[in-house]
Design a protein around this motif. Structure first.
Motif, PDB file in Angstrom:
ATOM      1  N   PRO A   3     -10.490  -4.308  -2.317  1.00  0.00           N
ATOM      2  CA  PRO A   3      -9.807  -3.092  -2.944  1.00  0.00           C
ATOM      3  C   PRO A   3      -8.416  -2.404  -2.513  1.00  0.00           C
ATOM      4  CG  PRO A   3     -11.861  -2.570  -1.838  1.00  0.00           C
ATOM      5  CD  PRO A   3     -11.601  -3.865  -1.959  1.00  0.00           C
ATOM      6  N   MET A   4      -8.350  -2.697  -1.318  1.00  0.00           N
ATOM      7  CA  MET A   4      -7.073  -2.108  -0.504  1.00  0.00           C
ATOM      8  C   MET A   4      -6.007  -3.152  -1.004  1.00  0.00           C
ATOM      9  SD  MET A   4      -8.169   0.558   1.286  1.00  0.00           S
ATOM     10  CE  MET A   4      -9.797   1.126   1.014  1.00  0.00           C
ATOM     11  N   TRP A   5      -6.091  -4.374  -0.899  1.00  0.00           N
ATOM     12  CA  TRP A   5      -5.023  -5.361  -0.910  1.00  0.00           C
ATOM     13  C   TRP A   5      -4.616  -4.947  -2.537  1.00  0.00           C
ATOM     14  CZ3 TRP A   5      -7.629  -9.647   1.900  1.00  0.00           C
ATOM     15  CH2 TRP A   5      -7.004  -9.640   3.200  1.00  0.00           C
TER      16      TRP A   5
ATOM     17  N   MET B 197       9.835  -0.276   3.298  1.00  0.00           N
ATOM     18  CA  MET B 197       9.449  -1.877   3.596  1.00  0.00           C
ATOM     19  C   MET B 197      10.599  -2.653   4.360  1.00  0.00           C
ATOM     20  SD  MET B 197       6.775  -2.630   1.939  1.00  0.00           S
ATOM     21  CE  MET B 197       6.585  -4.189   1.568  1.00  0.00           C
ATOM     22  N   VAL B 198      11.791  -1.988   4.263  1.00  0.00           N
ATOM     23  CA  VAL B 198      13.231  -2.375   5.127  1.00  0.00           C
ATOM     24  C   VAL B 198      12.890  -1.847   6.292  1.00  0.00           C
ATOM     25  CG1 VAL B 198      15.538  -2.139   5.476  1.00  0.00           C
ATOM     26  CG2 VAL B 198      14.806  -2.707   3.267  1.00  0.00           C
ATOM     27  N   TRP B 199      12.435  -0.657   6.536  1.00  0.00           N
ATOM     28  CA  TRP B 199      12.308  -0.179   7.988  1.00  0.00           C
ATOM     29  C   TRP B 199      11.238  -0.738   8.619  1.00  0.00           C
ATOM     30  CZ3 TRP B 199       9.014   2.305  11.289  1.00  0.00           C
ATOM     31  CH2 TRP B 199       9.663   2.995  12.302  1.00  0.00           C
TER      32      TRP B 199
ATOM     33  N   LEU C 241       7.589  10.255   9.845  1.00  0.00           N
ATOM     34  CA  LEU C 241       6.595  10.188  10.627  1.00  0.00           C
ATOM     35  C   LEU C 241       5.505   9.377  10.289  1.00  0.00           C
ATOM     36  CD1 LEU C 241       5.438  11.406  13.318  1.00  0.00           C
ATOM     37  CD2 LEU C 241       4.548  13.364  11.755  1.00  0.00           C
ATOM     38  N   ALA C 242       5.140   9.066   9.122  1.00  0.00           N
ATOM     39  CA  ALA C 242       4.172   8.174   8.361  1.00  0.00           C
ATOM     40  C   ALA C 242       4.376   6.864   8.745  1.00  0.00           C
ATOM     41  CB  ALA C 242       4.029   8.478   6.849  1.00  0.00           C
ATOM     42  N   LEU C 243       5.934   6.391   8.867  1.00  0.00           N
ATOM     43  CA  LEU C 243       6.193   4.959   9.183  1.00  0.00           C
ATOM     44  C   LEU C 243       5.917   4.770  10.379  1.00  0.00           C
ATOM     45  CD1 LEU C 243       9.348   4.933   7.072  1.00  0.00           C
ATOM     46  CD2 LEU C 243       7.462   3.667   6.495  1.00  0.00           C
ATOM     47  N   TYR C 244       6.220   5.626  11.261  1.00  0.00           N
ATOM     48  CA  TYR C 244       5.867   5.646  12.930  1.00  0.00           C
ATOM     49  C   TYR C 244       4.539   5.231  13.040  1.00  0.00           C
ATOM     50  CZ  TYR C 244      10.480   6.636  14.577  1.00  0.00           C
ATOM     51  OH  TYR C 244      11.754   6.401  15.025  1.00  0.00           O
ATOM     52  N   LYS C 245       3.682   6.221  12.255  1.00  0.00           N
ATOM     53  CA  LYS C 245       2.194   5.929  12.445  1.00  0.00           C
ATOM     54  C   LYS C 245       1.784   4.775  11.824  1.00  0.00           C
ATOM     55  CE  LYS C 245       0.974  10.804  12.573  1.00  0.00           C
ATOM     56  NZ  LYS C 245       0.350  10.918  13.889  1.00  0.00           N
ATOM     57  N   ILE C 246       2.217   4.055  11.095  1.00  0.00           N
ATOM     58  CA  ILE C 246       2.088   2.551  10.458  1.00  0.00           C
ATOM     59  C   ILE C 246       2.285   1.662  11.756  1.00  0.00           C
ATOM     60  CG2 ILE C 246       2.529   0.689   9.082  1.00  0.00           C
ATOM     61  CD1 ILE C 246       3.109   3.192   6.674  1.00  0.00           C
TER      62      ILE C 246
ATOM     63  N   LEU D 139       3.126   6.332  -0.052  1.00  0.00           N
ATOM     64  CA  LEU D 139       3.260   5.216   0.885  1.00  0.00           C
ATOM     65  C   LEU D 139       2.429   4.204   0.649  1.00  0.00           C
ATOM     66  CD1 LEU D 139       5.537   4.626   3.078  1.00  0.00           C
ATOM     67  CD2 LEU D 139       4.216   5.461   4.570  1.00  0.00           C
ATOM     68  N   PHE D 140       2.559   3.472  -0.556  1.00  0.00           N
ATOM     69  CA  PHE D 140       1.343   2.618  -0.851  1.00  0.00           C
ATOM     70  C   PHE D 140       1.439   1.126   0.075  1.00  0.00           C
ATOM     71  CE2 PHE D 140       2.474   4.438  -4.714  1.00  0.00           C
ATOM     72  CZ  PHE D 140       1.438   5.202  -5.152  1.00  0.00           C
ATOM     73  N   ILE D 141       2.254   0.927   0.855  1.00  0.00           N
ATOM     74  CA  ILE D 141       2.126  -0.145   1.758  1.00  0.00           C
ATOM     75  C   ILE D 141       1.066  -0.070   2.890  1.00  0.00           C
ATOM     76  CG2 ILE D 141       3.908   0.893   3.243  1.00  0.00           C
ATOM     77  CD1 ILE D 141       3.374  -2.890   3.026  1.00  0.00           C
ATOM     78  N   VAL D 142       0.693   1.325   2.858  1.00  0.00           N
ATOM     79  CA  VAL D 142      -0.563   1.662   3.943  1.00  0.00           C
ATOM     80  C   VAL D 142      -1.701   1.095   3.604  1.00  0.00           C
ATOM     81  CG1 VAL D 142      -2.263   3.523   4.511  1.00  0.00           C
ATOM     82  CG2 VAL D 142       0.363   3.937   4.364  1.00  0.00           C
ATOM     83  N   TYR D 143      -1.587   0.567   2.153  1.00  0.00           N
ATOM     84  CA  TYR D 143      -3.044  -0.060   1.580  1.00  0.00           C
ATOM     85  C   TYR D 143      -3.063  -1.427   2.096  1.00  0.00           C
ATOM     86  CZ  TYR D 143      -4.028   4.133  -1.030  1.00  0.00           C
ATOM     87  OH  TYR D 143      -4.492   5.603  -1.347  1.00  0.00           O
TER      88      TYR D 143
END
Length: 407
Positions: free
Chosen positions: A263-265, A393-395, A175-180, A209-213
């Motif tokens: 700072p996010m990156w 990351m793949v998804w 669900l988090a990935l869909y929101k991204i 889910l650190f890709i969020v940053y």
């Protein structure tokens, strides 16, 4: 005599009744056998043989709706979606359909239209299935796929939640990935606040889910560019004092927002250093734009402590030293990177640049910088680097979703 005649007539009637009853049962048995044989052939991948059997079934029994459905399915799978659609649409006119058969017709119509690329019609027939059966597993999963394909992530999320409710199990990571993905789409439409809200909710669902940053940083960078471009567009307006003040205010606001991206990156790279190549060049550009070039060294050393000897991080650190004129330190750092991975094209080019600076060949150094910049933007190089090992990351990056204008 009359008595014998009656007996004879009764005998004939009994014989005829018995004959037709036996013939009918035998015919039904034959149809059933053909139908089951066709199903077995279909499951075995013998589509042409199955098609012939189903055709024979409907010749013997024109009311056999299931056989017609399968005939259409085989035609669609054999690249004749037009004929399949015609068959399935005609079946809607039948009045003797069961609820199950109606659902199967809707399912096949949805697949027929999908084959034609008509996602809207495909969605329509999926929803018709849900009108008859609100918890139809296939329809809900296919709707999710259709909405993903059309980048309608709001509805994809809605039906994903419905699916979780049906199976009685929630997958917060998914669900988090869909929101991204919805947030990425919001960034493209300059809806930065909504994008950040979605990304924060994604983190609430999965705090690892650190890709969020990475994407949070992108929202600030994209918003900064949006505001800065507004100030540029005003350059063609009358050069009044109020307009000049507005332009300066926009530029200051753009810098202030860009500051929030850094700072996010950095947090993203610290936690996923293997993907530092995705953002390091952009991070360096942002710090330069903010007149914080000296901070590059601090962040690169800080990040390198998290993952020692990462070739991309060390290459950028060496480049920083080279640009400051600290050539020997730059050489030591780039050699350290090449000791770790002597096949890195980026590190090799950086070393050539550093050696050219040591020999005071400034023009060559500038040309190599141009080559490096082109390399980092080259789609083939990006494809080579994008060997994602992380399933999230793949998804996110290897689905059919395309975000060509994403910042």
């Amino acid at each position: 005599m009359i008595y014998l005649l009656y007996i004879f007539i009764l005998f004939i009637l009994f014989f005829l009744l018995f004959y037709f009853y036996f013939k009918k049962n035998n015919s039904q048995s034959s149809i059933k056998h053909l139908y089951l044989e066709a199903l077995d052939m279909l499951l075995s991948g013998k589509k042409n043989s199955a098609y012939k059997n189903f055709k024979e079934v409907v010749t013997l029994d024109s009311d056999n709706i299931k056989a017609y459905i399968y005939i259409g399915q085989i035609l669609r799978e054999n690249n004749n979606a037009k004929k399949a659609l015609s068959i399935h649409k005609n079946l809607l006119l039948r009045s003797n359909k069961t609820a199950y058969e109606t659902i199967q017709i809707y399912k096949n119509l949805s697949l027929d239209y999908y084959e034609f690329g008509n996602v809207e019609k495909s969605i329509l027939y999926c929803k018709k299935i849900l009108d008859l059966n609100k918890i139809n597993d296939w329809a809900i999963k296919f709707l999710i796929q259709l909405y993903k394909k059309s980048n309608d992530w709001d509805n994809a999320i809605k039906y994903l939640k419905d699916y979780f409710s049906i199976i009685g199990k929630y997958d917060n990571n998914k669900l988090a990935l869909y929101k991204i993905q919805l947030a990425r789409f919001s960034i493209l439409h300059n809806d930065f606040e909504s994008a950040r809200s979605l990304l924060e909710r994604a983190l609430d669902l999965d705090n690892e889910l650190f890709i969020v940053y990475y994407f949070l940083g992108n929202t600030f960078a994209a918003e900064s560019n949006f505001i800065f471009n507004k100030s540029i567009s005003k350059d063609n307006d009358n050069n009044s004092l109020s307009i000049e003040n507005d332009k300066n205010a926009n530029r200051l606001e753009a810098e202030k927002i860009l500051t929030k991206a850094v700072p996010m990156w950095v947090h993203f790279i610290e936690n996923m250093p293997q993907y530092s190549w995705m953002i390091l060049p952009t991070l360096k550009d942002a710090l330069q734009a903010l007149n914080r070039y000296e901070d590059i060294e601090k962040y690169l050393i800080q990040i390198n402590m998290k993952k020692t000897n990462d070739v991309d991080i060390l290459s950028h650190l060496a480049d920083f030293y080279a640009n400051k004129g600290q050539v020997e330190q730059a050489l030591d750092t780039i050699n350290q990177a090449l000791d770790y991975n002597d096949k890195s094209l980026l590190a090799q080019l950086k070393k050539i640049k550093i050696i050219s600076l040591k020999k005071n060949e400034k023009e060559l150094s500038v040309n190599i910088d141009t080559i490096i910049s082109s390399l980092l933007k080259d789609s083939r190089y990006k494809k080579y680097k994008q060997s994602y090992n992380d399933k999230n990351m793949v998804w996110l990056f290897e689905t059919n979703m395309v975000y060509d204008n994403e910042k």
